[in-house]
Design an enzyme around this catalytic site. Sequence first.
Site, PDB file in Angstrom:
ATOM      1  N   HIS A  94      12.089  46.905  -3.239  1.00 53.76           N
ATOM      2  CA  HIS A  94      12.621  47.882  -4.199  1.00 53.76           C
ATOM      3  C   HIS A  94      12.689  49.278  -3.566  1.00 53.76           C
ATOM      4  O   HIS A  94      13.694  49.979  -3.702  1.00 53.76           O
ATOM      5  CB  HIS A  94      11.726  47.906  -5.439  1.00 53.76           C
ATOM      6  CG  HIS A  94      12.048  48.985  -6.433  1.00 53.76           C
ATOM      7  ND1 HIS A  94      12.829  48.775  -7.537  1.00 53.76           N
ATOM      8  CD2 HIS A  94      11.680  50.300  -6.470  1.00 53.76           C
ATOM      9  CE1 HIS A  94      12.934  49.899  -8.226  1.00 53.76           C
ATOM     10  NE2 HIS A  94      12.246  50.841  -7.600  1.00 53.76           N
ATOM     11  N   GLU A  95      11.618  49.671  -2.872  1.00 51.06           N
ATOM     12  CA  GLU A  95      11.597  50.992  -2.238  1.00 51.06           C
ATOM     13  C   GLU A  95      12.602  51.068  -1.094  1.00 51.06           C
ATOM     14  O   GLU A  95      13.244  52.106  -0.884  1.00 51.06           O
ATOM     15  CB  GLU A  95      10.187  51.314  -1.736  1.00 51.06           C
ATOM     16  CG  GLU A  95       9.114  51.334  -2.815  1.00 51.06           C
ATOM     17  CD  GLU A  95       9.447  52.251  -3.979  1.00 51.06           C
ATOM     18  OE1 GLU A  95      10.174  53.250  -3.765  1.00 51.06           O
ATOM     19  OE2 GLU A  95       8.995  51.980  -5.101  1.00 51.06           O
ATOM     20  N   HIS A  97      15.943  51.845  -2.501  1.00 52.42           N
ATOM     21  CA  HIS A  97      16.134  53.272  -2.773  1.00 52.42           C
ATOM     22  C   HIS A  97      16.629  53.990  -1.518  1.00 52.42           C
ATOM     23  O   HIS A  97      17.531  54.835  -1.584  1.00 52.42           O
ATOM     24  CB  HIS A  97      14.817  53.911  -3.225  1.00 52.42           C
ATOM     25  CG  HIS A  97      14.535  53.776  -4.690  1.00 52.42           C
ATOM     26  ND1 HIS A  97      15.455  54.106  -5.661  1.00 52.42           N
ATOM     27  CD2 HIS A  97      13.421  53.354  -5.355  1.00 52.42           C
ATOM     28  CE1 HIS A  97      14.924  53.895  -6.865  1.00 52.42           C
ATOM     29  NE2 HIS A  97      13.693  53.434  -6.700  1.00 52.42           N
ATOM     30  N   GLU A 146      17.058  53.128 -10.919  1.00 49.38           N
ATOM     31  CA  GLU A 146      15.990  52.129 -10.888  1.00 49.38           C
ATOM     32  C   GLU A 146      16.551  50.717 -11.069  1.00 49.38           C
ATOM     33  O   GLU A 146      16.096  49.773 -10.431  1.00 49.38           O
ATOM     34  CB  GLU A 146      14.946  52.435 -11.963  1.00 49.38           C
ATOM     35  CG  GLU A 146      14.101  53.656 -11.680  1.00 49.38           C
ATOM     36  CD  GLU A 146      13.381  53.587 -10.349  1.00 49.38           C
ATOM     37  OE1 GLU A 146      12.846  52.506  -9.992  1.00 49.38           O
ATOM     38  OE2 GLU A 146      13.356  54.613  -9.651  1.00 49.38           O
TER      39      GLU A 146
END
Length: 300
Positions: A150-151, A154, A226
């Site tokens: 997930h990071e 980003h 997100e």
Amino acid sequence: MRFFRNIVLMGLVNIGIIVTLSIVLQVTGLSTYIEQSGYSYASLAVFCLIWGMGGAFISLLLSKTIAKWSMGVKVFKQGEGDSNIQKLYRILHQCSANAGLKKIPEFGVYKSPEMNAFATGPSESRALVAVSSGLIEKMTDSEIEGVIAHEVAHIKNGDMITMTLIQGIVNALVMFLARIIAFAVASNIERESQRYWVRFAVIIVCEIVLGLFGVMLTSWFSRRREFRADAGGAKYSSPQKMLAALEALQRRFEPMDNRAPQMAALKISSGRKGGFLALMSTHPPLSDRIQALKTATLIR
């Protein structure tokens, strides 16, 4: 002690930004945007853009350093740390390769009981991914992989730069509108001395009110990113691992680490907020993210 250090750090950073931008505006002659006949709208627009965008981009350039300092992040290179740290570094390496990142982000760990992680940095090649000690202790390897993916998403999506641009534009627009409104109100005052203080007071009030709407707007963009990062996390790890990470956070997201409030938007989750505060939240409810991921990936 760390709380006091963070206050001093943020104070020094803000002072540095103010001094730097003040020098730029003075040198360029844009520090004065009020003429005898009224506002110079062109000068005012440039003035606000320099303050709004300049402050946002200076903060972006310093974001990794500030994050390390404020959260006490210990950085580990390949081969450093114990077997758990090395395993997490390998996960980051694999997720970064799956995402096609040109350079593996720095990897760090910060001591905190919260289950969380964040990504920051001014560019894809100068990024940092940090996870909390609480996340390492309480999550399984598959769940941690979902969080790290997930990071990485980003970083791949350029979310730090996008949010900086949005924040800078919002800052500039708030400053511009506040001064236009203040000039219009103060123009009805006859005495110059009173006009100055009325203009000053109206600017403060308008910046507070308009700033709240600005926070709502940037928070809305943050919530949208997100969902994209969850989809990216599912792509760079697997849908099952990303879903497992979100469900683990939903089950056990306590306690929260509030040492550095400026880091909240960068983390994988920011806790629950309801009512009016939901409009200010940088993250959607975990239940909404889980449902969106299930719908997008057909997980049941």
